[in-house]
Motif scaffolding. Structure first.
Motif, short mmCIF file in Angstrom:
data_model
loop_
_atom_site.label_atom_id
_atom_site.label_comp_id
_atom_site.label_asym_id
_atom_site.label_seq_id
_atom_site.Cartn_x
_atom_site.Cartn_y
_atom_site.Cartn_z
N SER A 128 3.70 7.11 3.83
CA SER A 128 4.86 6.55 3.12
C SER A 128 5.60 5.53 3.99
O SER A 128 6.19 4.59 3.49
N LEU A 129 5.52 5.72 5.31
CA LEU A 129 6.24 4.80 6.21
C LEU A 129 5.57 3.43 6.37
O LEU A 129 6.24 2.43 6.65
N ILE A 130 4.24 3.41 6.21
CA ILE A 130 3.50 2.17 6.55
C ILE A 130 4.04 0.98 5.75
O ILE A 130 4.22 1.05 4.54
N ILE B 72 -3.91 -0.35 6.15
CA ILE B 72 -4.45 0.93 6.63
C ILE B 72 -5.96 0.83 6.85
O ILE B 72 -6.48 1.23 7.90
N ILE B 73 -6.68 0.25 5.91
CA ILE B 73 -8.15 0.21 6.07
C ILE B 73 -8.56 -0.84 7.11
O ILE B 73 -9.50 -0.62 7.88
N GLN B 74 -7.79 -1.92 7.20
CA GLN B 74 -8.12 -2.90 8.25
C GLN B 74 -7.93 -2.29 9.65
O GLN B 74 -8.68 -2.57 10.56
N ASN B 75 -6.89 -1.46 9.76
CA ASN B 75 -6.66 -0.80 11.05
C ASN B 75 -7.82 0.15 11.38
O ASN B 75 -8.30 0.19 12.52
N ILE B 76 -8.30 0.88 10.36
CA ILE B 76 -9.43 1.79 10.59
C ILE B 76 -10.68 0.99 10.94
O ILE B 76 -11.41 1.33 11.88
N ASN B 77 -10.93 -0.10 10.23
CA ASN B 77 -12.09 -0.95 10.53
C ASN B 77 -12.02 -1.50 11.95
O ASN B 77 -13.02 -1.55 12.67
N ALA B 78 -10.81 -1.92 12.34
CA ALA B 78 -10.66 -2.50 13.69
C ALA B 78 -10.91 -1.44 14.76
O ALA B 78 -11.53 -1.71 15.79
N LEU B 79 -10.45 -0.21 14.50
CA LEU B 79 -10.69 0.87 15.47
C LEU B 79 -12.17 1.22 15.54
O LEU B 79 -12.70 1.52 16.61
N ASP C 80 -1.35 9.12 -2.87
CA ASP C 80 -2.60 8.45 -3.24
C ASP C 80 -3.22 7.74 -2.03
O ASP C 80 -4.45 7.80 -1.81
N ILE C 81 -2.38 7.11 -1.23
CA ILE C 81 -2.90 6.43 -0.03
C ILE C 81 -3.50 7.46 0.93
O ILE C 81 -4.58 7.26 1.49
N TYR C 82 -2.80 8.56 1.11
CA TYR C 82 -3.33 9.63 1.98
C TYR C 82 -4.69 10.11 1.46
O TYR C 82 -5.65 10.24 2.23
N THR C 83 -4.76 10.36 0.15
CA THR C 83 -6.01 10.87 -0.44
C THR C 83 -7.13 9.86 -0.25
O THR C 83 -8.27 10.20 0.04
N MET D 160 1.32 -0.74 -3.00
CA MET D 160 0.11 0.06 -2.77
C MET D 160 -1.02 -0.79 -2.17
O MET D 160 -1.63 -0.41 -1.18
N SER D 161 -1.28 -1.95 -2.77
CA SER D 161 -2.46 -2.70 -2.33
C SER D 161 -2.26 -3.29 -0.93
O SER D 161 -3.18 -3.27 -0.11
N ASP D 162 -1.05 -3.75 -0.63
CA ASP D 162 -0.82 -4.32 0.71
C ASP D 162 -0.83 -3.22 1.78
O ASP D 162 -1.37 -3.41 2.88
N LYS D 163 -0.23 -2.10 1.45
CA LYS D 163 -0.25 -0.96 2.39
C LYS D 163 -1.70 -0.55 2.66
O LYS D 163 -2.10 -0.32 3.79
N TRP D 164 -2.47 -0.44 1.58
CA TRP D 164 -3.86 0.01 1.72
C TRP D 164 -4.66 -0.95 2.58
O TRP D 164 -5.43 -0.55 3.46
N ASP D 165 -4.46 -2.26 2.34
CA ASP D 165 -5.18 -3.27 3.14
C ASP D 165 -4.93 -3.06 4.62
O ASP D 165 -5.85 -3.10 5.44
#
Ligand code: DON
Length: 316
Positions: free
Chosen positions: A131-133, A146-153, A197-200, A139-144
């Motif tokens: 919720s903080l991100i 989050i997933i970009q951060n995971i991809n970068a890691l 939803d983002i968490y899920t 939703m779509s910008d937050k998700w982008d």
């Protein structure tokens, strides 16, 4: 064969991974997570091990290309992102960094704490972190982000396993209770259903064990991805996220885990575990059968074996 952190070479790591693979391959204790039907049906014989050294070397064995659910390990990258966006004091104040001593989905822990979801590494704190991100409200910008951060890691692209996501969404009533209970204590910082939803969705991301090892290696390497050499997060957040893993990464088993292995780790009910030995390596193991706390049994044995043989403990 007890060594200090500088005295091992890649041949030793190859041998240790081979040994661990043959020692634990036939271990048949535990069971797949059953509360999400998709996870129950994953082949429980799958077993992959990967080490990513901070120089970028990857040494791996077994089912290294199989894509499995990131699940609770996703709590680590999103906590890093929250630390990166807000700084440590804000995260400590709005989420916390304490163990709950209870299971990862505990409602009782929220009722007892009320003013804090405890840590971003249990469900309550992870949903609050989602919720903080920033940016709030999209939703779509937050998700982008989050997933970009995971991809970068991970150093490569990941994507959601859509069947798993659908399955998790259809069964996440318990997490919905957590979300709305947090809302009642003013501990949700964006739309509650969107945050859930983002968490899920982040739990449903598919990764292979090599990608996870690179994620762990990036944390070990203080935020610079050992493969891509890109800086993913500020080095000051490395000891912060590692301390959170050391506090609660293996849930109620964390004290015992740290005592026996001396290496901070984080598990997921998809059967993955990451472990971080700062400045040296990240280790990842995937195997679906879990113990009563939700931690991969072959994964625990493997990491314990490798680090004990190497004499690696952050407390040494
Ligand atoms: O929140 C849940 O129930 C899952 N999707 C993730 C939980 C999880 O992996 C906990 N870990 N061991």
């Amino acid at each position: 064969m007890i060594m200090n952190r500088c005295s091992f070479n890649n041949d030793i790591l190859h041998k240790l991974i081979d040994d661990a693979y043959s020692k634990f391959r036939d271990l048949d204790d535990g069971q797949n997570a059953s509360y999400i039907p998709f996870l129950k049906d994953v082949d429980s014989k799958l077993f992959g091990i990967s080490i990513c050294l901070t120089d970028g070397t990857i040494i791996s064995k077994g089912d290294t290309t199989y894509l499995f659910g990131l699940e609770s390990i996703s709590k680590v990258p999103t906590a890093i992102l929250a630390l990166q966006q807000y700084g440590a004091s804000y995260i400590l104040e709005h989420i916390g960094s304490n163990a709950t001593g209870m299971d990862f989905g505990s409602l009782l822990a929220i009722l007892l704490e009320q003013n804090q979801p405890s840590t971003p590494l249990v469900n309550a704190g992870a949903i609050a972190a989602c919720s903080l991100i920033k940016p709030i409200g999209s939703m779509s910008d937050k998700w982008d982000i989050i997933i970009q951060n995971i991809n970068a890691l991970c150093g490569s692209e990941t994507k959601v396993i859509e069947d798993l996501y659908k399955n998790e969404t259809d069964t996440n009533f318990h997490n919905r209770s957590i979300t709305w209970l947090l809302k009642s204590y003013n501990r949700m910082y964006d739309d509650p259903e969107m945050s859930l939803d983002i968490y899920t969705r982040q739990c449903s991301i598919g990764v292979n064990v090599n990608q996870l090892a690179v994620m762990a290696g990036t944390i070990a390497n203080k935020g610079t991805n050992p493969l891509t050499k890109k800086n993913v997060f500020d080095r000051t957040h490395a000891p912060q996220i590692i301390s959170m893993m050391a506090t609660v990464g293996m849930y109620q088993e964390t004290g015992d885990w740290m005592f026996r292995t001396g290496i901070p780790a984080k598990s997921g009910v998809g059967g993955g575990i990451i472990a971080v030995y700062p400045n040296v390596m990240g280790i990842a193991v995937f195997s679906p059968k879990l113990n009563q706390y939700g931690n991969s049994i072959r994964g625990e044995h493997t990491i314990k074996y490798i680090v004990n043989q190497l004499g690696l403990s952050i407390y040494e």
